[in-house]
Write an enzyme that holds these catalytic residues in place. Structure first.
Site, PDB file in Angstrom:
ATOM      1  N   GLY B  17      77.857  24.492  68.015  1.00 16.96           N
ATOM      2  CA  GLY B  17      77.360  25.863  68.063  1.00 16.96           C
ATOM      3  C   GLY B  17      77.426  26.454  66.667  1.00 16.96           C
ATOM      4  N   TRP B  19      79.937  28.088  65.137  1.00 16.99           N
ATOM      5  CA  TRP B  19      81.184  27.685  64.477  1.00 16.99           C
ATOM      6  C   TRP B  19      81.223  26.215  64.153  1.00 16.99           C
ATOM      7  CZ3 TRP B  19      83.752  30.595  61.784  1.00 16.99           C
ATOM      8  CH2 TRP B  19      84.090  31.894  62.160  1.00 16.99           C
ATOM      9  N   PHE B  46      76.015  19.109  72.235  1.00 13.91           N
ATOM     10  CA  PHE B  46      75.682  19.266  73.641  1.00 13.91           C
ATOM     11  C   PHE B  46      74.156  19.404  73.683  1.00 13.91           C
ATOM     12  CE2 PHE B  46      74.936  21.761  77.487  1.00 13.91           C
ATOM     13  CZ  PHE B  46      75.667  21.028  78.411  1.00 13.91           C
ATOM     14  N   PHE B 103      85.546  24.543  77.797  1.00 20.10           N
ATOM     15  CA  PHE B 103      85.026  23.164  77.870  1.00 20.10           C
ATOM     16  C   PHE B 103      86.030  22.117  77.406  1.00 20.10           C
ATOM     17  CE2 PHE B 103      80.747  25.354  76.949  1.00 20.10           C
ATOM     18  CZ  PHE B 103      80.584  25.655  78.298  1.00 20.10           C
ATOM     19  N   LYS B 126      90.817  28.853  68.258  1.00 19.16           N
ATOM     20  CA  LYS B 126      91.426  30.177  68.241  1.00 19.16           C
ATOM     21  C   LYS B 126      91.966  30.477  66.859  1.00 19.16           C
ATOM     22  CE  LYS B 126      95.045  30.732  70.823  1.00 19.16           C
ATOM     23  NZ  LYS B 126      95.744  30.806  72.096  1.00 19.16           N
ATOM     24  N   LYS B 179      98.685  38.534  68.037  1.00 21.46           N
ATOM     25  CA  LYS B 179      97.949  39.513  67.225  1.00 21.46           C
ATOM     26  C   LYS B 179      96.917  40.260  68.064  1.00 21.46           C
ATOM     27  CE  LYS B 179      94.186  36.558  65.772  1.00 21.46           C
ATOM     28  NZ  LYS B 179      93.723  35.527  64.867  1.00 21.46           N
ATOM     29  N   LYS B 272      85.714  37.678  78.002  1.00 19.10           N
ATOM     30  CA  LYS B 272      86.947  38.370  78.352  1.00 19.10           C
ATOM     31  C   LYS B 272      87.761  38.640  77.097  1.00 19.10           C
ATOM     32  CE  LYS B 272      87.513  39.106  82.779  1.00 19.10           C
ATOM     33  NZ  LYS B 272      87.694  40.494  83.220  1.00 19.10           N
ATOM     34  N   GLN B 274      90.907  38.478  74.988  1.00 18.40           N
ATOM     35  CA  GLN B 274      92.143  37.719  74.901  1.00 18.40           C
ATOM     36  C   GLN B 274      93.361  38.642  75.006  1.00 18.40           C
ATOM     37  OE1 GLN B 274      91.133  34.372  73.075  1.00 18.40           O
ATOM     38  NE2 GLN B 274      92.584  33.714  74.618  1.00 18.40           N
TER      39      GLN B 274
END
Lengths: 334, 334
Positions: B17, B19, B46, B103, B126, B179, B272, B274
């Site tokens: 993707g 990133w 993918f 995934f 992350k 954080k 969502k 974190q």
């Protein structure tokens, strides 16, 4: 500290401008509540005659408000304005300095021989910002006398203003001074539109160099001091707002073509940037000890300020990032 | 780590993707220069069919560009897109995971038995943000194997992207997680319009609680980790930008009347936050150990998130500010 008058401490505030009035108000609210302090807070007023013909000190004592420098806010009936310096301090055993820094020396000379024995003093002149009734924090540095430090902290603490004490005068002082140099670096990043990621990286590298520089100069300086309000919090505040940041941003936007002196004069109306002069002083220390390569950020800020390097250099020292592990830094990879 | 193919390490990137493409580009630029790495970087794609009818992987290998997720930026001719997961990883001894976190489990299951012995993996999922050619930093946590950590750091380091290693996996991980809770607190302060002073104070208190919480959970956690990029710098970035901050600001502006769930759905299109779920998990740990009073900021964030306290509570816990000196905090004055 000797503690006369039925064992209660007496507070005098030297200064009655905007900051002095805010401090007097906060202190008077606390002394009224704390049994170990005399209610009254004497505030020395540099006397002025108001447009109404009234004296400023008289106006304050009548209205319990500084109509010139903090209009609309009640100071408390226990704040007593006194235009006579000697009389303002004569009974006090705790002095709070809140004047423009250029007046401190002259005032201190006048105080010689006029003070009670064992009097203590604190300076709010640099580094401390008390937002009116907005939650904030401050750090008091002390050496050995924890009891005195606690007394001062108690005098200032409110539910919206938390005061911590740390046994590290040099660390607290150096935080207050060096943060202005880092704020210049942060302002340059803003002016180069490099975004928050880069700015945060520069702030962190700045904090690391502040810590390493302080520890090299004073081995007694503690890591923990940099986690205190005077460290990371004041650094963030100064790098987000603050005039050092602002002028540095303008400097970078102009590609370094207009000098700091020129921008200062235009943007600050005669006030001088702490950060520029501190950067020069730090650079002299670094040069003297041969430490420039250990402190690329602090060095680069000065070299940018004097036009020796372009503003973009602030993010271009990675290839000589130093190993500061001798003062607890991590090992960067090269 | 076994090191086959003429002693050169081989890198595969799992994910392509935005990133994944940025990471592949950076890595390929480094592997081309570093003698200890094989030039080629395999990037698992993918597979998708583009509107032109072409396969995404074929398009990447032809144009050396990910026209769908990173258009206009050359990846380097040594980035090889591979739509077959097994084939993409079979020669690699260094795996870089950059897929959406949901995934990862499925991919790992497919990899069982397909990998070379001694293969190492790193996750960029992350906490790590690589701004394209803008100066930034990252921290790699490791346990014991410093040589492996240095190899990874070398693979990622560029003049504009500094990577440091610290022997403190738990500290680095907890920084990355906690954080986001502090960013919610910072966003609430923004939404209450309390200004930079208050925000900086909240960020500092947050950093202090992050450190104390991490050290209580894992006594091996080091203070220094919080001075690293993963600590103070990522905290600043997340509290200045970031979606946790943004949604929390909206939450406070609505006086807590619209739930985080509702605002998330509206502002993040199904993603969502974190911070909200981490705050709940942290709260469970605090409750389990009876530690809530030691961590007023972390606790308060959760209680605000679930509507038990109003957003203004974020700046109203001073009266029960805890003494965290057992993990190196200063002593606040009460």
């Amino acid at each position: 500290m000797e503690n006369g008058h039925a064992g209660k401490h007496r507070v005098a505030v030297i200064g009655s401008g905007n900051w002095g009035s805010v401090a007097s108000r906060l202190l008077a609210s606390n002394t009224a509540k704390l049994p170990s302090f005399h209610d009254e807070v004497r505030m020395w007023v540099f006397e002025e005659t108001l447009p109404t013909g009234e004296k400023l000190s008289e106006s304050i004592n009548q209205a319990h408000e500084n109509c010139k420098y903090l209009p609309g806010i009640k100071l408390g009936t226990n704040v007593i304005a006194d235009p006579d310096l000697e009389s303002a301090v004569k009974d006090a055993d705790m002095l709070v300095f809140v004047t423009p820094h250029q007046f401190v020396e002259g005032i201190c000379k006048k105080l010689v021989g006029k003070l009670r024995p064992g009097v203590e003093a604190i300076s709010l002149i640099k580094g401390m910002e008390i937002a009116v009734e907005k939650f904030s924090e401050a750090t008091i540095g002390y050496r050995e006398d924890k009891e005195a430090a606690n007394r001062w902290a108690k005098l200032f603490t409110t539910p919206y203003f938390l005061v911590a004490i740390v046994e590290d005068i040099e660390g607290v002082e150096l935080c207050g001074t060096l943060k202005n140099v880092v704020a210049i670096a942060a302002g340059l990043v803003d002016g180069l539109d490099m975004g928050n990621n880069t700015k945060a990286a520069i702030m962190r590298i700045g904090l690391r160099e502040m810590r390493a520089f302080s520890k090299l100069l004073f081995p007694s300086v503690r890591d923990n001091t940099f986690f205190e309000s005077c460290g990371v919090a004041d650094l963030i505040t100064t790098c987000l707002g603050g005039r050092n940041r602002r002028v540095a941003e303008a400097f970078a936007r102009n590609g370094g073509k207009r000098s700091f002196d020129e921008l200062e004069a235009e943007m600050l109306h005669g006030q001088k940037l702490q950060g520029v002069s501190t950067a020069r002083e730090v650079y002299e220390v670094l040069t003297y000890h041969g430490w420039q390569e250990l402190f690329p950020l602090l060095s680069t800020v000065h070299e940018i300020c004097i036009g020796q390097l372009p503003p973009t250099s602030i993010v271009e020292y990675s290839e000589h990032t130093p190993n500061l592990s001798f003062v607890g830094g991590s090992t960067p990879c090269y």
